[in-house]
Design a protein around this motif. Structure first.
Motif, mmCIF file in Angstrom:
data_model
loop_
_atom_site.group_PDB
_atom_site.id
_atom_site.type_symbol
_atom_site.label_atom_id
_atom_site.label_comp_id
_atom_site.label_asym_id
_atom_site.label_seq_id
_atom_site.Cartn_x
_atom_site.Cartn_y
_atom_site.Cartn_z
ATOM 1 N N ASP A 163 43.647 45.622 62.874
ATOM 2 C CA ASP A 163 43.804 44.917 64.149
ATOM 3 C C ASP A 163 42.616 43.996 64.432
ATOM 4 O O ASP A 163 42.794 42.854 64.876
ATOM 5 C CB ASP A 163 43.985 45.911 65.295
ATOM 6 N N ALA A 164 41.403 44.492 64.161
ATOM 7 C CA ALA A 164 40.217 43.670 64.402
ATOM 8 C C ALA A 164 40.186 42.482 63.447
ATOM 9 O O ALA A 164 39.830 41.363 63.843
ATOM 10 C CB ALA A 164 38.958 44.516 64.242
ATOM 11 N N GLY A 165 40.568 42.715 62.200
ATOM 12 C CA GLY A 165 40.618 41.619 61.240
ATOM 13 C C GLY A 165 41.650 40.578 61.628
ATOM 14 O O GLY A 165 41.412 39.364 61.520
ATOM 15 N N LEU A 166 42.800 41.048 62.098
ATOM 16 C CA LEU A 166 43.854 40.130 62.516
ATOM 17 C C LEU A 166 43.413 39.297 63.714
ATOM 18 O O LEU A 166 43.663 38.084 63.787
ATOM 19 C CB LEU A 166 45.113 40.925 62.847
ATOM 20 N N SER A 167 42.716 39.924 64.652
ATOM 21 C CA SER A 167 42.215 39.208 65.823
ATOM 22 C C SER A 167 41.227 38.118 65.407
ATOM 23 O O SER A 167 41.263 36.999 65.926
ATOM 24 C CB SER A 167 41.558 40.197 66.783
ATOM 25 N N TRP A 168 40.341 38.431 64.473
ATOM 26 C CA TRP A 168 39.364 37.444 63.993
ATOM 27 C C TRP A 168 40.064 36.259 63.331
ATOM 28 O O TRP A 168 39.725 35.098 63.561
ATOM 29 C CB TRP A 168 38.399 38.121 63.024
ATOM 30 N N LEU A 169 41.056 36.551 62.506
ATOM 31 C CA LEU A 169 41.787 35.489 61.809
ATOM 32 C C LEU A 169 42.563 34.613 62.785
ATOM 33 O O LEU A 169 42.656 33.395 62.604
ATOM 34 C CB LEU A 169 42.727 36.108 60.771
ATOM 35 N N GLU A 170 43.119 35.214 63.819
ATOM 36 C CA GLU A 170 43.846 34.431 64.822
ATOM 37 C C GLU A 170 42.914 33.476 65.550
ATOM 38 O O GLU A 170 43.308 32.361 65.908
ATOM 39 C CB GLU A 170 44.542 35.366 65.818
ATOM 40 N N ARG A 171 41.676 33.907 65.780
ATOM 41 C CA ARG A 171 40.702 33.004 66.401
ATOM 42 C C ARG A 171 40.307 31.890 65.437
ATOM 43 O O ARG A 171 40.050 30.760 65.855
ATOM 44 C CB ARG A 171 39.454 33.773 66.851
ATOM 45 N N LEU A 172 40.258 32.223 64.169
ATOM 46 C CA LEU A 172 39.908 31.213 63.163
ATOM 47 C C LEU A 172 40.959 30.116 63.108
ATOM 48 O O LEU A 172 40.634 28.923 63.111
ATOM 49 C CB LEU A 172 39.765 31.883 61.790
ATOM 50 N N ALA A 181 49.023 38.048 55.038
ATOM 51 C CA ALA A 181 47.869 37.794 54.178
ATOM 52 C C ALA A 181 46.894 38.957 54.208
ATOM 53 O O ALA A 181 46.328 39.349 53.176
ATOM 54 C CB ALA A 181 47.174 36.502 54.606
ATOM 55 N N LEU A 182 46.697 39.542 55.387
ATOM 56 C CA LEU A 182 45.756 40.650 55.514
ATOM 57 C C LEU A 182 46.260 41.885 54.782
ATOM 58 O O LEU A 182 45.482 42.617 54.161
ATOM 59 C CB LEU A 182 45.529 40.935 56.999
ATOM 60 N N ARG A 183 47.563 42.123 54.856
ATOM 61 C CA ARG A 183 48.129 43.263 54.121
ATOM 62 C C ARG A 183 47.949 43.076 52.617
ATOM 63 O O ARG A 183 47.686 44.036 51.891
ATOM 64 C CB ARG A 183 49.610 43.433 54.467
ATOM 65 N N ALA A 188 40.909 42.885 54.163
ATOM 66 C CA ALA A 188 39.665 42.115 54.082
ATOM 67 C C ALA A 188 39.904 40.698 54.619
ATOM 68 O O ALA A 188 40.591 39.906 53.974
ATOM 69 C CB ALA A 188 39.166 42.056 52.648
ATOM 70 N N PRO A 189 39.346 40.347 55.777
ATOM 71 C CA PRO A 189 39.692 39.065 56.417
ATOM 72 C C PRO A 189 39.355 37.828 55.603
ATOM 73 O O PRO A 189 40.141 36.880 55.557
ATOM 74 C CB PRO A 189 38.892 39.103 57.727
ATOM 75 N N LEU A 190 38.175 37.790 54.966
ATOM 76 C CA LEU A 190 37.810 36.579 54.236
ATOM 77 C C LEU A 190 38.682 36.391 52.997
ATOM 78 O O LEU A 190 38.996 35.262 52.621
ATOM 79 C CB LEU A 190 36.330 36.619 53.850
ATOM 80 N N ALA A 191 39.089 37.492 52.383
ATOM 81 C CA ALA A 191 40.034 37.384 51.272
ATOM 82 C C ALA A 191 41.397 36.926 51.770
ATOM 83 O O ALA A 191 42.130 36.217 51.070
ATOM 84 C CB ALA A 191 40.150 38.726 50.553
ATOM 85 N N ALA A 192 41.749 37.307 53.008
ATOM 86 C CA ALA A 192 43.031 36.884 53.581
ATOM 87 C C ALA A 192 43.091 35.372 53.776
ATOM 88 O O ALA A 192 44.166 34.770 53.700
ATOM 89 C CB ALA A 192 43.274 37.598 54.905
ATOM 90 N N VAL A 193 41.934 34.754 54.048
ATOM 91 C CA VAL A 193 41.907 33.293 54.204
ATOM 92 C C VAL A 193 42.386 32.632 52.922
ATOM 93 O O VAL A 193 43.178 31.675 52.947
ATOM 94 C CB VAL A 193 40.486 32.813 54.571
ATOM 95 N N ASP A 194 41.926 33.134 51.772
ATOM 96 C CA ASP A 194 42.367 32.582 50.492
ATOM 97 C C ASP A 194 43.814 32.967 50.193
ATOM 98 O O ASP A 194 44.575 32.174 49.639
ATOM 99 C CB ASP A 194 41.465 33.083 49.363
ATOM 100 N N ALA A 195 44.181 34.194 50.548
ATOM 101 C CA ALA A 195 45.530 34.676 50.238
ATOM 102 C C ALA A 195 46.604 33.945 51.033
ATOM 103 O O ALA A 195 47.753 33.859 50.590
ATOM 104 C CB ALA A 195 45.625 36.175 50.499
#
Length: 322
Positions: A163-172, A181-183, A188-195
């Motif tokens: 949930d915290a990772g998803l919130s950070w990505l939504e702000r990004l 992507a996070l699943r 891992a949020p930074l890996a999700a950016v690439d995924a």
């Protein structure tokens, strides 16, 4: 953008610095995409440019430019970090710092050092010159010699939670397929950016894996198609898919769907799933280029098509199993 899930980690580091307990050699470990390189850059800024250092590690990564910072990585045409690179680094650390605040060296990632390169670093890790801070980044801790690990203070960076990772990505970047992507990256949020850019490609690979299990596709053809993927990324993804199958096999009612239908998955011996995962992880632990990727993928996918019936026997024959 602040990497806010590292806030507690940065607070602990500041306390260590304030109390005079900061180490000379630091090993940053943790899964890909949790911010190890951003943390290393932040540590370098804290040491070499404290008046300009941000409160938290930042995304995207920006390696600080400073004459007393040495960021050692793989050369463009090499698979490993070479002994010559470490010799040059050790020699430079012995020189006087330019601004009187010491020196910082980052080895990124330390787990791809050759054995001779790692050995050349041992004495410096034991007795760093002056106020030098050595930061080793480990993407695969198992690839580092125990002699290196034992000479560093190890700090493991963790994912922030889904949930915290998803919130950070939504702000990004709002309104993207961040949950998917996070699943795919294990949280891992930074890996999700690439995924995020590869979700359609990942879905196609999942369909390939299901087709091979159902014998609707040739393992050899799929292996050839997958060769375009970087080996580490491909094997990491395949390992996560197998882990999902293991979780689903053990507790189907409480787990999300795996890449295989339950009817197919239930026919697989769970011990063979663990064996298959172990084989994948051992391959990930080998240096890139030390095995034939196409033949390896063909072998893995042929086993998958056969329901892993021979996984343990073949792993033992290949020296990859117990």
């Amino acid at each position: 953008m602040d990497i806010n899930w590292l806030e507690n980690w940065t607070a602990r580091w500041r306390r260590q610095e304030r109390d005079g307990r900061s180490p000379h050699a630091l090993l940053l470990a943790g899964p890909p995409g949790v911010g190890k390189r951003a943390a290393a850059a932040w540590l370098a800024q804290q040491r070499l440019m404290p008046d300009r250092a941000p409160e938290l590690p930042q995304y995207p990564l920006s390696v600080p430019l400073h004459p007393d910072l040495h960021w050692v990585g793989r050369l463009e045409d090499k698979q490993t970090i070479l002994i010559e690179q470490l010799r040059d680094l050790v020699a430079d650390l012995g020189l006087t710092s330019h601004e009187g605040l010491g020196k910082v060296a980052v080895i990124d990632p330390a787990n791809i050092m050759t054995s001779s390169a790692a050995n050349s670093l041992l004495k410096t890790l034991e007795e760093p010159p002056g106020d030098a801070l050595l930061i080793l980044i480990a993407d695969r801790l198992s690839r580092l010699p125990a002699t290196i690990v034992s000479r560093c203070q190890r700090l493991t960076l963790a994912s922030p939670g889904f949930d915290a990772g998803l919130s950070w990505l939504e702000r990004l970047k709002p309104a993207e397929r961040w949950a998917d992507a996070l699943r795919e990256t294990g949280g891992a949020p930074l890996a999700a950016v690439d995924a995020l850019e590869r979700l359609d490609e990942i879905a196609a690979m999942q369909a390939d894996l299901e087709s091979v299990a159902a014998r609707r596709a040739s393992p050899v053809d799929i292996a050839e198609r997958w060769l375009k993927e970087p080996p580490e990324r491909l094997l990491t993804w395949l390992g996560r898919e197998v882990q999902a199958c293991i979780r689903r096999r053990q507790a189907p009612a409480g787990q999300p769907p795996a890449v295989l239908e339950d009817s197919v998955l239930q026919r697989m011996d769970s011990r063979n799933l663990f064996c298959y995962l172990d084989t994948i992880n051992r391959l990930r632990g080998q240096v890139g280029g030390s095995y034939n990727l196409q033949l390896t993928l063909e072998s893995l996918l042929i086993d998958w098509a056969e329901g892993l019936a021979n996984c343990r026997r073949e792993a033992q024959a290949a020296g990859l199993g117990p």
